[in-house]
Design an enzyme around this catalytic site. Structure first.
Site, mmCIF file in Angstrom:
data_model
loop_
_atom_site.group_PDB
_atom_site.id
_atom_site.type_symbol
_atom_site.label_atom_id
_atom_site.label_comp_id
_atom_site.label_asym_id
_atom_site.label_seq_id
_atom_site.Cartn_x
_atom_site.Cartn_y
_atom_site.Cartn_z
ATOM 1 N N HIS A 94 -8.308 35.025 105.100
ATOM 2 C CA HIS A 94 -8.500 33.678 105.492
ATOM 3 C C HIS A 94 -7.611 32.945 104.210
ATOM 4 O O HIS A 94 -7.791 31.504 104.127
ATOM 5 C CB HIS A 94 -9.757 33.220 105.566
ATOM 6 N N GLU A 120 0.724 47.261 83.292
ATOM 7 C CA GLU A 120 0.986 47.713 81.996
ATOM 8 C C GLU A 120 1.887 48.984 81.912
ATOM 9 O O GLU A 120 2.706 49.095 81.135
ATOM 10 C CB GLU A 120 -0.251 47.778 81.063
ATOM 11 N N LYS A 167 0.625 39.559 70.352
ATOM 12 C CA LYS A 167 -0.005 39.835 69.151
ATOM 13 C C LYS A 167 0.444 39.485 67.927
ATOM 14 O O LYS A 167 -0.197 39.003 66.879
ATOM 15 C CB LYS A 167 -0.617 41.217 69.495
#
Length: 491
Positions: free
Chosen positions: A363, A334, A477
């Site tokens: 791994h 951000e 939004k």
């Protein structure tokens, strides 16, 4: 602490070892020197931010000038945001739960979840909720919700609380007490408020078997400027803590937003802020080689811009540090993932952040780190002293491969794995560096997290982007709100 000694060692024992990031075939002293004037300007800009809260060109999401105040959070004596009185109120709240409240559910998303989860993991750990109340020193169990709109997990958490209340009902002469902490600056955060309202209704319906208390953490504004959540809290008589102005969610771990969770489990709030404050003081020097936050920013900036290392893998060695990596991912993404610079030019800046954990992801991801594109910088975190550190026993002496590792502490084996990974990467010109925490406690955690927070402020200046806005988040939004209204109309 010089360009000839690629390791910054602080008086506390905290280290930033950038041996595998700096020198021949890596980032050079000349590279850093070429940035000297911009580093000086960046340092002055951060000093000005620290003093006045002003950041060049920074505006709120509403397009208004907005101060940036996270650097004030560690300072309890100024009383500007945190104070000794506000810290005592948090501690009093935590003590009010001891041997009285059975469970706390913290509702928050973004920094209101990620930072809180860090404090929980470092202090309490995975098995906190299965310990007895005595083993928790009377502090309640603690659960997290509101960090996703997930029907299944939300329902299962509510069912768990209900089952625990029923299971112990015959042995108690009082209700099963639950405290819901709802964290939202505006009070309209979809993820947080929707799951909170579901849980609140379901648990309240279990009265008198379950007793529900709510604590709101929201914007402190009063009167006509009250947020939705603040008005709701006032109407319902819920106690409140503050989401301070000028402190973005990704920096809020040092405020009441994060500290309220720490208070619920007995986390050492003073030590945490002291670590952050001491790091801040050490980072006031203009000498880049003695200022770990500015140095970290400079090296990562150069690695990306000059050497194409535009992916950052944050890989602490230790299970309970995974949430630190997840918190950092938000901070980096951000703060520095920006389409435009301060002049409005498209620059598409920022490293893609990746969470990894050693040894687990040796791994899984290390194959890509070692043999994939030379586009990554890896940041390791090592804990020097673990405290409880079992010795690997020699219980199969006839099995040579197993007997070879017997006698080592698990911490030694973990260190050997980190060092081997770092060395293998460095041998193939794969950039990496290591933060070393003397031990995993509140103070050194405060040092590390504050260094990282201050680093993105410095790098924002170097890249000429606003490290404190998040316009990309606002884009979805603007679409989401009308879509939800449309869905409701079609019901």
């Amino acid at each position: 602490m010089t360009k000839n000694n690629p390791c910054v060692i602080l008086p506390s024992g905290f280290q930033f070892d950038y041996t595998n990031l700096f020198g021949e075939g890596k980032i050079t002293a000349r590279d850093v020197g070429e940035l000297s004037s911009r580093l000086e300007e960046a340092h002055q800009a951060v000093a000005r931010m620290r003093l006045t809260g002003e950041v060049k060109g920074h505006l709120s999401k509403d397009g208004l000038p907005e101060k940036v105040l996270f650097t004030r959070l560690p300072d309890l004596d100024s009383g500007r945001i945190n104070s000794r009185e506000s810290l005592q109120r948090l501690k009093d709240f935590g003590q009010s739960l001891v041997n009285r409240v059975d469970a706390v559910i913290s509702f928050g998303i973004g920094g209101s979840y990620l930072g809180n989860k860090v404090l929980f993991d470092i202090h309490a750990g995975e098995f906190w909720n299965v310990k007895t109340a005595a083993e928790r020193n009377g502090y309640p169990k603690l659960y997290f919700s509101g960090n996703n709109i997930d029907p299944r997990r939300t329902g299962e958490l509510i069912s768990l609380i209900q089952s625990e209340a029923r299971a112990g009902a015959a042995d108690r002469d009082q209700p099963y007490r639950v405290t819901l902490i709802v964290i939202s600056k505006s009070g309209s955060t979809l993820d947080t408020m929707s799951t909170f309202m579901v849980a609140y209704q379901e648990l309240k319906a279990m009265a008198p078997l379950i007793e529900v208390q709510v604590v709101a953490v929201t914007d402190p504004a009063a009167g006509a400027d009250r947020t939705l959540l603040r008005k709701l809290a006032d109407d319902q008589g819920w106690p409140c803590f503050s989401v301070p102005d000028g402190v973005g969610g990704r920096f809020s771990i040092f405020s009441e937003v994060g500290l309220v969770t720490g208070a619920c489990i007995g986390f050492d709030l003073e030590a945490f802020l002291a670590g952050a404050g001491d790091m801040d003081i050490l980072c006031r020097t203009p000498d880049v080689y003695a200022n770990p936050a500015m140095l970290n920013a400079a090296l990562k900036y150069i690695a990306a811009e000059k050497y194409g290392r535009d992916i950052e893998v944050f890989m602490p060695y230790g299970d309970y540090l995974k949430s630190v990596a997840e918190w950092y991912i938000q901070l980096l993404a951000e703060s520095l993932g920006k389409r435009c610079d301060r002049e409005g030019r498209e620059v598409f800046y920022g490293r893609t952040p990746v969470v990894a954990v050693g040894t687990t992801d040796m791994h899984s991801q290390t194959q890509q780190h070692q043999d994939g594109k030379h586009d990554k910088v890896l940041q390791f975190v090592r804990v020097a002293y673990w405290g409880n550190d079992p010795v690997i026993p020699d219980i199969f002496p006839g099995v040579a491969k197993l007997s070879e590792i017997a006698g080592l502490h698990l911490g030694q084996a973990l260190d050997a794995a980190l060092e081997s990974n770092a060395a293998a990467l460095a041998a193939d010109h794969r950039f990496n560096a290591t933060f070393v925490l003397p031990k995993l406690d509140a103070y050194h955690l405060g040092e590390l997290l504050y260094l990282l927070a201050l680093s993105v402020a410095y790098e924002g200046e170097l890249a000429n982007v606003d490290a404190f806005d998040q316009p990309g988040v606002e884009s979805y939004k603007r679409i989401l709100g009308p879509r939800l209204k449309e869905m409701k109309m079609k019901r």
